[in-house]
Scaffold this motif. Structure first.
Motif, PDB file in Angstrom:
ATOM      1  N   GLY A   1       3.335   4.070  -7.967  1.00  0.00           N
ATOM      2  CA  GLY A   1       4.670   3.584  -8.288  1.00  0.00           C
ATOM      3  C   GLY A   1       4.788   2.071  -8.362  1.00  0.00           C
ATOM      4  N   ALA A   2       3.676   1.376  -8.556  1.00  0.00           N
ATOM      5  CA  ALA A   2       3.727  -0.089  -8.607  1.00  0.00           C
ATOM      6  C   ALA A   2       2.684  -0.621  -9.587  1.00  0.00           C
ATOM      7  CB  ALA A   2       3.473  -0.673  -7.219  1.00  0.00           C
ATOM      8  N   ALA A   3       2.957  -1.805 -10.120  1.00  0.00           N
ATOM      9  CA  ALA A   3       2.001  -2.483 -10.988  1.00  0.00           C
ATOM     10  C   ALA A   3       0.802  -2.924 -10.155  1.00  0.00           C
ATOM     11  CB  ALA A   3       2.660  -3.680 -11.659  1.00  0.00           C
ATOM     12  N   GLN A   4      -0.386  -2.668 -10.667  1.00  0.00           N
ATOM     13  CA  GLN A   4      -1.634  -3.014  -9.988  1.00  0.00           C
ATOM     14  C   GLN A   4      -2.449  -3.937 -10.895  1.00  0.00           C
ATOM     15  OE1 GLN A   4      -2.319  -1.560  -6.881  1.00  0.00           O
ATOM     16  NE2 GLN A   4      -0.456  -0.345  -6.987  1.00  0.00           N
TER      17      GLN A   4
ATOM     18  N   LEU B   1      -4.765 -10.978  -4.108  1.00  0.00           N
ATOM     19  CA  LEU B   1      -5.274 -11.491  -5.389  1.00  0.00           C
ATOM     20  C   LEU B   1      -5.993 -12.828  -5.199  1.00  0.00           C
ATOM     21  CD1 LEU B   1      -2.296 -10.587  -7.746  1.00  0.00           C
ATOM     22  CD2 LEU B   1      -4.588  -9.551  -7.718  1.00  0.00           C
ATOM     23  N   ARG B   2      -5.472 -13.684  -4.328  1.00  0.00           N
ATOM     24  CA  ARG B   2      -6.153 -14.963  -4.056  1.00  0.00           C
ATOM     25  C   ARG B   2      -7.491 -14.723  -3.361  1.00  0.00           C
ATOM     26  NH1 ARG B   2      -0.830 -16.689  -2.733  1.00  0.00           N
ATOM     27  NH2 ARG B   2      -1.314 -16.510  -0.523  1.00  0.00           N
TER      28      ARG B   2
ATOM     29  N   ALA C   1       1.937  -7.603  -6.943  1.00  0.00           N
ATOM     30  CA  ALA C   1       2.833  -8.373  -6.065  1.00  0.00           C
ATOM     31  C   ALA C   1       2.113  -8.911  -4.828  1.00  0.00           C
ATOM     32  CB  ALA C   1       4.009  -7.504  -5.630  1.00  0.00           C
ATOM     33  N   ASN C   2       0.908  -8.431  -4.550  1.00  0.00           N
ATOM     34  CA  ASN C   2       0.181  -8.842  -3.350  1.00  0.00           C
ATOM     35  C   ASN C   2      -0.619 -10.116  -3.649  1.00  0.00           C
ATOM     36  OD1 ASN C   2      -1.279  -9.112  -1.003  1.00  0.00           O
ATOM     37  ND2 ASN C   2      -1.887  -6.962  -0.900  1.00  0.00           N
TER      38      ASN C   2
ATOM     39  N   LEU D   1       0.825  -1.212   0.000  1.00  0.00           N
ATOM     40  CA  LEU D   1       0.000   0.000   0.000  1.00  0.00           C
ATOM     41  C   LEU D   1       0.857   1.259   0.000  1.00  0.00           C
ATOM     42  CD1 LEU D   1      -2.610  -1.167   2.652  1.00  0.00           C
ATOM     43  CD2 LEU D   1      -2.944  -1.029   0.178  1.00  0.00           C
ATOM     44  N   GLY D   2       2.010   1.171  -0.609  1.00  0.00           N
ATOM     45  CA  GLY D   2       2.887   2.328  -0.673  1.00  0.00           C
ATOM     46  C   GLY D   2       3.859   2.445   0.480  1.00  0.00           C
TER      47      GLY D   2
END
Length: 180
Positions: A153-156, A135-136, A130-131, A25-26
């Motif tokens: 700043g991250a892939a979502q 995602l599951r 990355a989480n 979460l940043g």
């Protein structure tokens, strides 16, 4: 689930400053900044927001996390409707509560209640790619990935499910997604 209370402030501060909770979460916010926010605003922004709840321990009533179903701002990336403003499910739990199924149970209850009150519409979950845990959880709830974006700043990953999928109403012939 329940509304936030003033006695939740210490646990809300912990959630906001905990590096494990904030990893996707940043990053953690400085504890002093989180304390200053709650000193200035209290729990009113959370307690008074429609669709915002505390996930609390059934025995002790202690805050374990938060859960919200709110409109995603059209100004943010990640939408499936041309005008944006879809419902977005968000959740965060204290690490001591991870793996117990609490976020899934609370999210399922909130989505069922919303499906009983609101017209069918897409519901979004946006989480850092990355989480994997989040995602599951989204997949168990019935959300399916439909896109990717960059934010904070991250892939979502953008996932969606129709709100009607969570209703227990027989006219839909669907009791809602169930855990697998």
């Amino acid at each position: 689930m329940r509304a936030a209370h003033d006695r939740d402030v210490p646990d809300l501060i912990t959630l906001g400053a905990d590096p494990r909770v904030r990893a996707h979460l940043g990053g953690p916010r400085p504890r002093a900044a989180v304390e200053a926010y709650f000193s200035e605003h209290g729990v009113a922004p959370l307690a008074n927001a429609p669709g915002a709840y505390v996930i609390a321990d059934r025995r002790t009533d202690r805050l374990l996390g938060t859960l919200t179903l709110d409109r995603r701002s059209p100004d943010r990336p990640g939408h499936v409707e041309p005008n944006g403003s879809e419902l977005e499910l968000s959740y965060v739990l204290h690490p001591d509560a991870w793996g117990a199924g609490l976020a899934e149970e609370a999210a399922r209850a909130l989505l069922r209640a919303a499906a009983d009150e609101l017209p069918d519409q897409p519901v979004l979950v946006v989480t850092q790619t990355a989480n994997e845990r989040s995602l599951r959880l989204a997949a168990r709830l019935g959300f399916r990935p439909v896109g990717a974006l960059e934010e904070f700043g991250a892939a979502q990953t953008l996932a969606t499910a129709p709100l009607r999928a969570f209703t227990d109403h027989p006219e839909y012939g669907n009791p809602g997604p169930r855990p697998s």
